[in-house]
Design a protein around this motif. Structure first.
Motif, PDB file in Angstrom:
ATOM      1  N   HIS A   1      42.662  23.473  39.425  1.00 26.89           N
ATOM      2  CA  HIS A   1      43.137  24.812  39.806  1.00 26.89           C
ATOM      3  C   HIS A   1      42.025  25.853  39.847  1.00 26.89           C
ATOM      4  CE1 HIS A   1      47.239  23.723  40.180  1.00 26.89           C
ATOM      5  NE2 HIS A   1      47.321  23.286  38.947  1.00 26.89           N
ATOM      6  N   LEU A   2      40.862  25.509  39.344  1.00 29.35           N
ATOM      7  CA  LEU A   2      39.723  26.435  39.411  1.00 29.35           C
ATOM      8  C   LEU A   2      38.450  25.663  39.079  1.00 29.35           C
ATOM      9  CD1 LEU A   2      38.912  29.409  39.815  1.00 29.35           C
ATOM     10  CD2 LEU A   2      39.121  29.728  37.368  1.00 29.35           C
ATOM     11  N   THR A   3      37.594  25.515  40.077  1.00 27.89           N
ATOM     12  CA  THR A   3      36.343  24.798  39.823  1.00 27.89           C
ATOM     13  C   THR A   3      35.224  25.812  39.828  1.00 27.89           C
ATOM     14  OG1 THR A   3      37.257  23.340  41.468  1.00 27.89           O
ATOM     15  CG2 THR A   3      35.230  22.622  40.420  1.00 27.89           C
ATOM     16  N   ILE A   4      34.503  25.847  38.728  1.00 28.87           N
ATOM     17  CA  ILE A   4      33.481  26.887  38.566  1.00 28.87           C
ATOM     18  C   ILE A   4      32.147  26.268  38.197  1.00 28.87           C
ATOM     19  CG2 ILE A   4      32.792  28.748  36.982  1.00 28.87           C
ATOM     20  CD1 ILE A   4      35.246  30.030  37.661  1.00 28.87           C
ATOM     21  N   LYS A   5      31.095  26.823  38.760  1.00 30.92           N
ATOM     22  CA  LYS A   5      29.759  26.477  38.285  1.00 30.92           C
ATOM     23  C   LYS A   5      29.215  27.746  37.642  1.00 30.92           C
ATOM     24  CE  LYS A   5      25.344  24.679  40.021  1.00 30.92           C
ATOM     25  NZ  LYS A   5      25.004  23.977  38.786  1.00 30.92           N
TER      26      LYS A   5
ATOM     27  N   LEU B   1      51.582  38.708  38.246  1.00 32.90           N
ATOM     28  CA  LEU B   1      50.366  39.509  38.459  1.00 32.90           C
ATOM     29  C   LEU B   1      50.200  40.558  37.367  1.00 32.90           C
ATOM     30  CD1 LEU B   1      50.301  40.055  42.339  1.00 32.90           C
ATOM     31  CD2 LEU B   1      48.678  38.729  40.976  1.00 32.90           C
ATOM     32  N   ALA B   2      51.337  41.147  36.946  1.00 27.00           N
ATOM     33  CA  ALA B   2      51.257  42.160  35.888  1.00 27.00           C
ATOM     34  C   ALA B   2      50.786  41.539  34.572  1.00 27.00           C
ATOM     35  CB  ALA B   2      52.608  42.851  35.720  1.00 27.00           C
ATOM     36  N   GLU B   3      51.004  40.239  34.401  1.00 21.36           N
ATOM     37  CA  GLU B   3      50.524  39.526  33.205  1.00 21.36           C
ATOM     38  C   GLU B   3      49.050  39.130  33.368  1.00 21.36           C
ATOM     39  OE1 GLU B   3      52.440  37.760  30.421  1.00 21.36           O
ATOM     40  OE2 GLU B   3      53.538  39.619  30.776  1.00 21.36           O
ATOM     41  N   LEU B   4      48.702  38.771  34.581  1.00 25.10           N
ATOM     42  CA  LEU B   4      47.350  38.269  34.861  1.00 25.10           C
ATOM     43  C   LEU B   4      46.303  39.373  34.764  1.00 25.10           C
ATOM     44  CD1 LEU B   4      45.595  35.881  36.087  1.00 25.10           C
ATOM     45  CD2 LEU B   4      45.964  36.980  38.287  1.00 25.10           C
ATOM     46  N   ILE B   5      46.693  40.562  35.232  1.00 23.87           N
ATOM     47  CA  ILE B   5      45.722  41.646  35.344  1.00 23.87           C
ATOM     48  C   ILE B   5      45.608  42.388  34.015  1.00 23.87           C
ATOM     49  CG2 ILE B   5      45.233  43.804  36.539  1.00 23.87           C
ATOM     50  CD1 ILE B   5      46.796  42.546  38.961  1.00 23.87           C
ATOM     51  N   ASN B   6      44.381  42.572  33.542  1.00 23.98           N
ATOM     52  CA  ASN B   6      44.164  43.331  32.312  1.00 23.98           C
ATOM     53  C   ASN B   6      44.398  44.802  32.622  1.00 23.98           C
ATOM     54  OD1 ASN B   6      43.219  44.660  30.061  1.00 23.98           O
ATOM     55  ND2 ASN B   6      41.532  43.227  29.721  1.00 23.98           N
TER      56      ASN B   6
ATOM     57  N   LEU C   1      40.256  35.999  38.480  1.00 26.13           N
ATOM     58  CA  LEU C   1      41.472  35.198  38.679  1.00 26.13           C
ATOM     59  C   LEU C   1      42.368  35.854  39.734  1.00 26.13           C
ATOM     60  CD1 LEU C   1      42.329  34.155  34.996  1.00 26.13           C
ATOM     61  CD2 LEU C   1      41.104  32.839  36.725  1.00 26.13           C
ATOM     62  N   LEU C   2      42.430  37.185  39.730  1.00 25.02           N
ATOM     63  CA  LEU C   2      43.237  37.899  40.728  1.00 25.02           C
ATOM     64  C   LEU C   2      42.742  37.592  42.139  1.00 25.02           C
ATOM     65  CD1 LEU C   2      45.245  40.149  41.647  1.00 25.02           C
ATOM     66  CD2 LEU C   2      43.406  41.797  41.249  1.00 25.02           C
ATOM     67  N   VAL C   3      41.424  37.674  42.322  1.00 25.55           N
ATOM     68  CA  VAL C   3      40.852  37.379  43.647  1.00 25.55           C
ATOM     69  C   VAL C   3      41.176  35.942  44.047  1.00 25.55           C
ATOM     70  CG1 VAL C   3      38.679  37.081  44.906  1.00 25.55           C
ATOM     71  CG2 VAL C   3      39.032  39.131  43.525  1.00 25.55           C
ATOM     72  N   GLU C   4      41.012  35.013  43.102  1.00 22.04           N
ATOM     73  CA  GLU C   4      41.295  33.605  43.404  1.00 22.04           C
ATOM     74  C   GLU C   4      42.744  33.416  43.841  1.00 22.04           C
ATOM     75  OE1 GLU C   4      39.007  31.080  43.459  1.00 22.04           O
ATOM     76  OE2 GLU C   4      37.678  32.796  43.257  1.00 22.04           O
ATOM     77  N   VAL C   5      43.662  34.097  43.147  1.00 23.96           N
ATOM     78  CA  VAL C   5      45.092  33.983  43.491  1.00 23.96           C
ATOM     79  C   VAL C   5      45.330  34.463  44.922  1.00 23.96           C
ATOM     80  CG1 VAL C   5      47.360  35.027  43.040  1.00 23.96           C
ATOM     81  CG2 VAL C   5      45.993  34.159  41.143  1.00 23.96           C
ATOM     82  N   ILE C   6      44.774  35.613  45.257  1.00 29.74           N
ATOM     83  CA  ILE C   6      45.041  36.185  46.585  1.00 29.74           C
ATOM     84  C   ILE C   6      44.399  35.328  47.676  1.00 29.74           C
ATOM     85  CG2 ILE C   6      44.865  38.236  48.056  1.00 29.74           C
ATOM     86  CD1 ILE C   6      44.805  39.937  45.520  1.00 29.74           C
TER      87      ILE C   6
ATOM     88  N   LYS D   1      45.170  32.653  26.678  1.00 32.70           N
ATOM     89  CA  LYS D   1      46.479  32.041  26.965  1.00 32.70           C
ATOM     90  C   LYS D   1      47.244  32.905  27.948  1.00 32.70           C
ATOM     91  CE  LYS D   1      47.545  30.104  22.516  1.00 32.70           C
ATOM     92  NZ  LYS D   1      48.355  30.487  21.393  1.00 32.70           N
ATOM     93  N   LYS D   2      47.200  34.224  27.736  1.00 36.10           N
ATOM     94  CA  LYS D   2      47.955  35.121  28.605  1.00 36.10           C
ATOM     95  C   LYS D   2      47.441  35.039  30.042  1.00 36.10           C
ATOM     96  CE  LYS D   2      49.395  39.843  29.364  1.00 36.10           C
ATOM     97  NZ  LYS D   2      49.512  41.217  28.980  1.00 36.10           N
ATOM     98  N   LEU D   3      46.125  35.148  30.190  1.00 34.55           N
ATOM     99  CA  LEU D   3      45.538  35.132  31.541  1.00 34.55           C
ATOM    100  C   LEU D   3      45.776  33.781  32.225  1.00 34.55           C
ATOM    101  CD1 LEU D   3      44.234  37.802  30.805  1.00 34.55           C
ATOM    102  CD2 LEU D   3      42.059  36.940  31.652  1.00 34.55           C
ATOM    103  N   SER D   4      45.513  32.702  31.475  1.00 34.43           N
ATOM    104  CA  SER D   4      45.576  31.387  32.124  1.00 34.43           C
ATOM    105  C   SER D   4      47.006  31.016  32.470  1.00 34.43           C
ATOM    106  CB  SER D   4      44.921  30.320  31.243  1.00 34.43           C
ATOM    107  OG  SER D   4      45.578  30.275  29.994  1.00 34.43           O
ATOM    108  N   SER D   5      47.977  31.367  31.623  1.00 37.15           N
ATOM    109  CA  SER D   5      49.336  30.936  31.964  1.00 37.15           C
ATOM    110  C   SER D   5      49.855  31.735  33.170  1.00 37.15           C
ATOM    111  CB  SER D   5      50.290  30.971  30.769  1.00 37.15           C
ATOM    112  OG  SER D   5      50.497  32.284  30.374  1.00 37.15           O
ATOM    113  N   ALA D   6      49.481  33.028  33.259  1.00 41.86           N
ATOM    114  CA  ALA D   6      49.895  33.808  34.441  1.00 41.86           C
ATOM    115  C   ALA D   6      49.226  33.225  35.693  1.00 41.86           C
ATOM    116  CB  ALA D   6      49.512  35.267  34.263  1.00 41.86           C
ATOM    117  N   TYR D   7      47.944  32.880  35.567  1.00 42.23           N
ATOM    118  CA  TYR D   7      47.202  32.334  36.709  1.00 42.23           C
ATOM    119  C   TYR D   7      47.842  31.027  37.183  1.00 42.23           C
ATOM    120  CZ  TYR D   7      43.360  30.238  39.349  1.00 42.23           C
ATOM    121  OH  TYR D   7      42.610  29.643  40.325  1.00 42.23           O
TER     122      TYR D   7
END
Ligand code: 16G
Ligand code: MG
Length: 560
Positions: free
Chosen positions: A252-256, A436-441, A452-457, A206-212
């Motif tokens: 918002h993110l398509t992954i294989k 970003l401070a929430e997104l990054i572990n 997720l950080l790379v995707e954001v940038i 939840k933390k990672l996805s909501s920040a993303y």
């Protein structure tokens, strides 16, 4: 818990260690003869089959560590990361979610090598008196494991050691290494103003996805088509990625997800994973036929416990010479440090953004970074990089192998929230920094969070593969292993960039390196394998092999 008479209350320990129960534990989990274990940069790591005694004993120490920290929760992770499937290991995590305090490592090594129960008890007693530990303080330990077949047997030994010490235990089950670090920090900050997040796996997603989602909500995707291909190394990163994706809408993110088989024996890290891709500088084995290649397609690989990530793409069809392009930890550090320092400037706040690397960082990345932010070099190993990064207001740290993260100091995080923005652009930058401070572990490198950080940038920059890759061109480089009689005679200084022992060897290396144009080479003993590593970098690709071999030969000759 199979040991008879295990005590359940810490108070019962006020008079000293439960010596009799420890004796029973040492009998139940005997130390294999003729093996000397080392608690090093990544805890203890070796064949999983011989690790039960190590797990039992490190669990005893973890309970003492928790007592030393006033009963705060500490963590234990059973994993051998990118190593082959038959290996396993155990790593201790401190109460803020970082690596075990370095001064305790020596006690761990002594404890796992003690040949009798009495010897073990005296190691523990020394630890207790040197650290003034009050045994009646309660202990709390959370532990987790990766997908290795030996993990199930090893966590039983962990649980037995914790029960021996009457510790309060939480079995977190199957987790990635960074998830365990997250849980430790979240448990210890729960209910405080620094609460890191809900202390559950679900809370982590939840933390990672909501920040993303905050960061990408209004951005069109640079990577959604074609999807990002993720090699999960057939490890615990596979189920974790699938769980994370349940919280992120596909638009918002398509992954294989590839290499997600955690059941078939022998497939973990086998021909896949971040270490395979980085070391061989090639696609995971079999990708040529398993993926249908689309130009501009992004790909990345996790390692076996999902604390490393490397990106890559193809400049031409798979298999075509030189079409593979790697975007490793150095490229991720450069991407992140550049983006974050720009945001800080836009936000109009006075904070120092710095970057921490090791000697393995490609010379081109260091040059690129130094033009933007201060750069520090530390010895190899997360604990060194992490502590150096803490000295900056915002510290980006990455090893070339793809392990890294970004640390935001408390004052930086306060500045994001309390600064009154001078313009709408500054306001946006402050919101982004907060998210970003929430997104990054911030406890440790985390493949999911870094992805997720790379995707954001990339979305913010609207960059495709060539644009990111074009930041700088890696200097040709090579890593060789040399087997020697005793790697411990190789001692280094200057963040492992120079040897001080064996005497005279560094001078010989300098002489050889001096013969090549803009070249660099260093030698260090491995912390995880019984070998010495030789790194070489040259400006001319044609000279690389000759330099690497010449330095390796000097090492070999010094061992004769
Ligand atoms: C461990 C380290 C990693 C380092 C690697 C070097 C941690 C958690 N992991 O995996 O950071 O890059 O060792 O291995 O610190 P080496 O000493 O064998 O070259
Ligand atoms: Mg790992």
């Amino acid at each position: 818990m199979s040991l008879p008479g295990a005590i359940s209350s810490a108070a019962a320990m006020a008079d000293g260690l439960p010596v009799q129960i420890i004796e029973e534990g040492v009998k139940e989990y005997p130390k294999p003869e003729n093996i000397t274990f080392t608690y090093g940069t990544a805890g203890v790591r070796t064949k999983g089959a011989v690790l039960e005694s190590v797990c039992y004993r490190i669990a005893l120490i973890s309970a003492l560590r928790s007592k030393r920290l006033g009963g705060k929760t500490v963590g234990l992770m059973v994993t051998a990361s990118h190593n082959p499937e038959e290996d396993n290991g155990l790593k201790a995590v401190d109460s803020r979610g970082e690596m075990l305090e370095a001064s305790w490592e020596a006690y761990c090594t002594q404890a796992v090598n003690a040949s009798t129960a009495q010897e073990l008890v005296s190691v523990l007693e020394n630890l207790i008196s040197a650290n003034k530990i009050n045994l009646s303080t309660p202990a709390s330990v959370v532990y987790a494991h990766d997908t290795r077949p030996t993990s199930t047997m090893l966590i039983k030994a962990v649980a037995a050691g914790l029960a021996t010490m009457g510790a309060h235990i939480t079995d977190a089950g199957l987790k990635t290494t960074p998830q365990l670090h997250y849980l430790v920090k979240a448990l210890n900050t729960q209910g405080t103003e620094d609460a890191y997040g809900e202390p559950t796996e679900e809370g982590y997603y939840k933390k990672l996805s909501s920040a993303y989602l905050k960061l990408v909500a209004d951005k069109t995707s640079a990577t959604a088509t074609p999807p990002l291909i993720v090699d999960c190394a057939n490890g615990v990163g596979a189920p974790a990625l699938l769980s994370l994706l349940k919280h992120i809408p596909e638009k918002h993110l398509t992954i294989k997800a590839m290499r997600t088989d955690t059941k078939t024996p022998g497939v973990l890290n086998n021909g896949c994973g971040a270490d395979y891709v980085k070391s061989n500088q090639r696609l995971p084995a079999g990708y040529e036929k398993d993926i249908s290649y689309v130009p501009g397609q992004w790909m990345c690989s996790f390692d076996g416990d999902a604390d490393r990530i490397v990106y890559y793409y193809l400049r031409g069809p798979p298999g075509q010479k030189d079409s593979f392009r790697l975007l490793d930890g150095d490229k991720i550090a450069s991407l992140a440090a550049d983006y974050i320092s720009e945001l800080v400037k836009k936000a109009g706040i006075e904070l120092q953004v710095g970057c921490v690397q090791t000697a393995y960082a490609n010379g081109s990345s260091t040059k690129y970074l130094k033009q933007r932010v201060p750069v520090t070099c530390t010895p190899t190993g997360v604990k060194y990089l992490h502590h150096a990064a803490e000295r900056y207001d915002i510290g980006v740290y990455f090893e070339a192998n793809g392990h890294g993260t970004v640390l935001f100091s408390t004052s930086a995080q306060r500045a994001f929230k309390e600064t009154s923005p001078a313009s709408p652009a500054a306001e946006d930058a402050l919101h982004q920094l907060t998210a970003l401070a929430e997104l990054i572990n911030q406890t440790v490198g985390d493949a999911l969070s870094d992805m997720l950080l790379v995707e954001v940038i990339l979305r913010a920059r609207q960059w495709g593969p060539e644009a990111w890759d074009g930041a700088y061109e890696d200097l040709p480089n090579k890593l060789l292993k040399v087997n020697v009689k005793d790697r411990f005679i190789f001692k280094t200084e200057d963040a492992e960039r120079r040897l001080v022992s064996p005497p005279g060897l560094q001078e010989k290396i300098d002489e050889v390196v001096g013969k090549y144009k803009d070249a660099r080479s260093f030698v260090r003993p491995s912390g995880t394998e019984d070998c010495v590593r030789v790194y070489a970098e040259t400006s001319l690709a044609g000279e690389l092999d000759s330099l690497a071999k010449a330095v390796a030969k000097l090492v070999q000759d010094s061992d004769a």
